[in-house]
Design an enzyme around this catalytic site. Structure first.
Site, PDB file in Angstrom:
ATOM      1  N   GLU A  35      -0.144   3.015   2.264  1.00 58.77           N
ATOM      2  CA  GLU A  35      -0.403   1.935   2.009  1.00 58.77           C
ATOM      3  C   GLU A  35      -0.569   1.847   3.645  1.00 58.77           C
ATOM      4  O   GLU A  35      -2.002   1.292   4.330  1.00 58.77           O
ATOM      5  CB  GLU A  35       0.676   0.906   1.549  1.00 58.77           C
ATOM      6  CG  GLU A  35      -0.321  -0.710   1.272  1.00 58.77           C
ATOM      7  CD  GLU A  35       0.359  -0.963  -0.111  1.00 58.77           C
ATOM      8  OE1 GLU A  35       0.573  -2.148  -0.859  1.00 58.77           O
ATOM      9  OE2 GLU A  35       1.442   0.068  -0.806  1.00 58.77           O
ATOM     10  N   GLU A  85      11.964  -3.859  -0.007  1.00 61.47           N
ATOM     11  CA  GLU A  85      10.834  -4.326  -0.080  1.00 61.47           C
ATOM     12  C   GLU A  85      11.521  -5.508  -1.132  1.00 61.47           C
ATOM     13  O   GLU A  85      10.540  -6.019  -1.278  1.00 61.47           O
ATOM     14  CB  GLU A  85       9.684  -3.525  -0.486  1.00 61.47           C
ATOM     15  CG  GLU A  85       8.145  -3.868  -1.666  1.00 61.47           C
ATOM     16  CD  GLU A  85       7.104  -2.823  -2.015  1.00 61.47           C
ATOM     17  OE1 GLU A  85       8.130  -2.048  -2.269  1.00 61.47           O
ATOM     18  OE2 GLU A  85       6.519  -3.634  -1.663  1.00 61.47           O
TER      19      GLU A  85
HETATM   20  C1  BGC Z   1       2.305  -4.817  -0.271  1.00 61.02           C
HETATM   21  C2  BGC Z   1       2.902  -5.720  -0.389  1.00 61.02           C
HETATM   22  C3  BGC Z   1       1.532  -7.153  -0.328  1.00 61.02           C
HETATM   23  C4  BGC Z   1       1.369  -7.166  -1.672  1.00 61.02           C
HETATM   24  C5  BGC Z   1      -0.051  -7.820  -2.041  1.00 61.02           C
HETATM   25  C6  BGC Z   1       2.358  -4.448  -1.848  1.00 61.02           C
HETATM   26  O1  BGC Z   1       1.855  -3.575  -2.432  1.00 61.02           O
HETATM   27  O2  BGC Z   1       3.032  -3.585   0.309  1.00 61.02           O
HETATM   28  O3  BGC Z   1       4.088  -5.873   1.156  1.00 61.02           O
HETATM   29  O4  BGC Z   1       1.889  -8.381   0.607  1.00 61.02           O
HETATM   30  O5  BGC Z   1       1.046  -5.302  -2.208  1.00 61.02           O
HETATM   31  O6  BGC Z   1       0.109  -7.158  -3.302  1.00 61.02           O
END
Ligand code: BGC
Length: 906
Positions: free
Chosen positions: A488, A759
């Site tokens: 990501e 997270e």
């Molecule tokens: C990210 C997040 C993001 C979110 C929104 C995730 O995969 O890591 O930080 O804001 O997606 O869908």
């Protein structure tokens, strides 16, 4: 005896420098020290003042600028002489001299008059070097390799020889690439940047870098060599293995300008005369890592005299140069170094090294072996509960570097065009025993100045602060990313807005956001919508409340933190376009977006039979952010003097708020979603009628108690939760939440050994198992947004809104159990602000430092002004301390610059 006294005297002089008059130091140009590549025609100059007395302000300044250092000091050949300007402005003063020439060093100095009427000495000269300024000044041509690339896309090399046969006074190199690059001149690396040119919305803005390479040039024969990597440009970035986000071919643009002491100049330019080949980097991807085969090194390839007859020609391309912009933020550099804290064998038999800290960067290793020996290093953040190497949460990111030895004694390796997020590495194929001295982990991040510190009497909270700062380091890699390890690493706008204020305390993120916000504006859709991620590689044309609002929240936050009106002006069109977008898609002032991430990652118990999941209505969230963005737009319009807009959007805001209460609130003030996030947003954004706010705050507290004093908020509610509690008189509850150690809470991950912010509130569950591997990063800064409350409320350092950037400071700590002391320091453009309190058995102390050329209001949490002393004396004895009033059990005093120690009975 005499000698001892003398010694003591000398010591005391060196410890406490006696500044007889104000001293001007720390000169900055566009927020940076002696920057190269300034393209702004009116770069802004800042300086700091030092004084050994209290209550010192600047009343006037005088600046002079010259391209000639000698002449500057004599006041000759000045491109600008401001004259003595009556002003207390010492931050971001725009250059107003004659036009600045490209590729030229300018020297400058400043002196000031203070409020005691004294004129300082001229500061030591500082300098900046201008960039190429405009496309027409690029004589170089874009070049690409002249051979057919292999499928695995090894990193190409480019080279060119040149002579320089006169006495050189200056050599400036201007370089950029489609891809990422590393340049060498005569076998030495140009500059110390990593992953240049950084990441921007490449199709619209591509940064170039300016380097002073005077010391690398030989008199006689020289050579330049450049390696390119896929990077963000065409590597795998985004979902589903997506590649080639910006194009499928790498390209180089290189311009070297040599100035000789006889006044003549010469240039070395990328053009059709260069040669191309491949080298030792046979594979390189941001997510997946790099393969380096030392057997393929071409010795001397970036030095003169190398035989490149086997190399291919290059292809000249006519790519745009009008998209080129200079680099305005701090580049990515190597930072802290970590050594192994443990070398272990896992139950599954893997050789693993633990670096003790979840860090973002790469591992350097030393090894001796045979030609062809292959070492593979795989990186991960955590071991599983059995102690095995766990990579599932990396999803498709392989995070693996492979080094193949050439077999010539001790070899040292590190990757070039990739980075990893890790605490642990698995080493395979290493010839011989793993020894700690052969492995180091180097952190990589944008070279922002560390500006903030926070500490208190609780070790777990201190570790939380550590984790917040390390989450920021790892995810401020040229753009603010969500996570640095899995497939990501994108500039998620929601995460960035949630964390922006905290970020501005920990590090100087002024230029970092300045640059990134230009990409936010550049990638904004034609209809004003703001993408999920910036730079926008997802390209799905969608928006989400709380994500897209970065367009208003981040510029306003930067304005508060750094007092930068120009940034606000630059972003204003983007801010307005965003609010207009919502207005356009709303119906009867209600915004009900099709797509919304909602209060992302809110508390949600498994097998939720009693309905304890803290789901907040997505449309309620949207409406709240619609109001907030509109409010911030109004504030920006006020600052920028756009009175017409102020009026228009004030009317709109009233309608939005009215629609909010009509749709989402009962007449008695109960919200349709009873969640913490719903009440937090409604209260923080002032959506409720005054008379219904206290009851709403009470409902918020009741909800927190319903969950046995736990938070349940996701990405959107978390940043404001404690702020709302302290604003409405529940600071004690905020402290209880802060100190909560069981899930969900800020300290739960700390008790589980986290070294960065996770997270999810329960990335690792109490039984040691993991949350779902589909989305479980252990380095994700969003929940670290509590840092803002630690600085602004616990320690109590804030800026006054009408004099942002800490020109006027508010010191207002809110003490709370069980902490017995807390202290924060913040390096502002004016100097360091300190606020630290300590509760003793019978007295409370508050230590405060206020930089020269600023003032502060200190809201002392004591009820009786007469009982407060400063430095052991009644403060009425000091001219620089003025009692300005009493409010809510606090005594308000105004103080000028200097250090203070207030005390009052406990
Ligand atoms: C990210 C997040 C993001 C979110 C929104 C995730 O995969 O890591 O930080 O804001 O997606 O869908």
């Amino acid at each position: 005896m005499k000698r001892r006294i003398l010694l003591l005297f000398i010591l005391s002089i060196s410890v406490v420098p006696l500044v007889a008059q104000v001293q001007v130091t720390n000169l900055l140009v566009e927020n940076r020290q002696e920057p190269l590549g300034i393209d702004d025609p009116m770069p802004r100059l800042s300086w700091q003042l030092l004084a050994d007395k209290r209550n010192v302000m600047q009343t006037a300044y005088e600046i002079r600028v010259s391209p000639d250092l000698k002449a500057l000091k004599q006041g000759r050949k000045l491109s600008w002489h401001s004259g003595l300007v009556q002003s207390d402005q010492s931050v971001l003063v725009p250059y107003k001299g004659s036009e600045l020439a490209p590729g030229t060093p300018y020297y400058w100095q400043v002196r000031v008059r203070d409020n005691k009427g004294k004129l300082s000495k001229w500061s030591d000269p500082s300098f900046f070097v201008t960039g190429l300024q405009q496309a027409a000044n690029w004589q170089a041509q874009w070049i690409q390799v002249g051979f057919k690339e292999q499928k695995s896309r090894p990193s190409p090399l480019f080279r060119k020889e040149f002579t320089s046969d006169k006495k050189l006074v200056q050599a400036l190199a201007f370089i950029t690439a489609k891809g990422v690059y590393e340049a060498e001149i005569n076998g030495q690396k140009v500059g110390d940047l990593c992953l240049a040119p950084g990441w921007t919305s490449y199709n619209k803005r591509l940064q170039y870098q300016t380097y002073d390479v005077t010391d690398l040039i030989n008199e006689g024969n020289n050579a330049v060599g450049v390696t390119l990597g896929n990077g963000w440009y065409r590597g795998n970035i985004g979902f589903e293995g997506k590649v080639d986000a910006y194009g499928d071919e790498l390209a180089l643009l290189f311009q070297l300008e040599l100035t000789y002491d006889d006044g003549s100049t010469a240039v070395v330019l990328s053009d059709g005369s260069w040669k191309s080949s491949t080298g030792p980097i046979v594979y390189s991807e941001i997510y997946h890592g790099e393969t380096y085969d030392a057997r393929l090194e071409q010795k001397g390839w970036s030095e003169a005299g190398f035989n490149d007859s086997g190399w291919s020609n290059v292809e000249v391309k006519n790519y745009s140069k009008t998209i080129l912009v200079t680099t305005e933020n701090e580049p990515i550099r190597k930072q802290e170094i970590f050594h192994p804290v443990e070398i272990l064998e896992t139950p599954e038999g893997d050789q693993v090294i633990d670096f003790g800290q979840n860090v973002v960067g790469w591992v350097q290793l030393k090894v001796a072996g045979k030609a062809g020996d292959k070492i593979t290093i795989t990186h991960t953040e955590v071991l599983d509960k059995d102690g095995n190497f766990y990579t599932e949460s990396l999803r498709s990111a392989r995070q693996q570097n492979t080094f193949i030895l050439k077999g010539e004694g001790l070899e040292e390796f590190e990757p070039h065009f990739t980075w990893q997020g890790f605490r642990y590495i698995k080493v395979e194929g290493y010839p011989g025993e793993l020894k700690p001295e052969n492995f180091t982990a180097t952190a990589l991040y944008s070279d922002m100045e560390l500006t903030g510190s926070f500490e208190c009497s609780d070790d777990l909270v201190n570790q939380l602060q550590h984790n917040i700062q390390w989450g920021q380091r790892g995810n401020f890699l040229d753009v603010p990313t969500d996570c640095p390890q899995r497939d990501e690493r994108l500039g998620w706008t929601g995460d960035a807005q949630a964390f922006a204020r905290t970020a501005s305390f920990n590090f100087r993120v002024h230029s970092f956001f300045d640059k990134w916000l230009k990409d936010v504006a550049a990638d904004q859709y034609a209809n004003g919508g703001v993408p999920y991620v910036v730079p926008d590689v997802l390209n799905n044309k969608q928006v989400s409340p709380g994500w897209a609002d970065v367009a208003t929240i981040a510029p306003w936050t930067m304005y508060l933190a750094y007092g930068d009106k120009e940034l606000l002006e630059t972003q204003y069109a983007s801010m307005k376009a965003w609010v207009d977008y919502i207005k356009h898609v709303s119906h009867k002032d209600l915004w009900r977006p099709k797509h919304s991430f909602g209060d992302w990652l809110f508390y949600r118990p498994f097998d939720d039979n009693s309905g304890m999941s803290a789901v907040t209505d997505k449309s309620l969230i949207a409406q709240a952010f619609y109001a907030h963005s509109t409010q911030l737009l109004i504030q920006a319009a006020q600052v920028l003097g756009k009175q017409d807009d102020v009026k228009v959007y004030q009317d709109l805001l009233a309608q939005i708020k009215h629609a909010f209460t009509q749709e989402y609130m009962t007449p008695k003030g109960k919200l349709v979603s009873g969640t913490q996030t719903a009440y937090v947003l409604a209260l923080h954004f002032d959506l409720l009628p005054e008379e219904l706010r206290d009851q709403a705050a009470k409902r918020l507290v009741d909800n927190i108690r319903l969950y046995n004093t736990h938070l349940t908020t996701g990405f959107l509610g978390t940043p404001y939760l404690c702020h709302v509690l302290s604003r409405f008189g529940y600071t004690d509850v905020a402290y209880e939440l802060l100190m909560q150690k069981t899930y969900p809470s800020w300290l739960y991950p700390v008790t589980m050994g986290a070294t960065t912010i996770w997270e999810r509130w329960d990335g690792i569950k109490p039984d040691g198992t993991f949350q779902t591997p589909g989305m479980n990063s252990f380095n994700h800064y969003a929940y670290g947004a509590i840092g803002d409350w630690l600085y602004r409320v616990v320690a109590g350092i804030d800026t006054e809104v009408d004099q942002p950037g800490y020109k006027a400071i508010r010191i207002q700590p809110q003490l709370g159990e069980p902490l017995t002391y807390a202290k924060a320091e913040l390096k502002t453009y004016y100097g360091t602000v300190v606020s630290g309190w300590e509760k003793g058995v019978d007295k409370v102390t508050l230590q405060v430092s206020v930089p020269v050329n600023t003032k502060a209001i200190v809201a002392i949490p004591a009820s009786d002004a007469a009982a407060i002393t400063e430095g052991g004396k009644q403060f009425s004895e000091f001219k620089e301390i003025t009692l300005v009033g009493q409010e809510n059990g606090r005594v308000l005093v105004q103080i000028g610059s200097g250090d203070y120690l207030f005390e009052w009975p406990n």
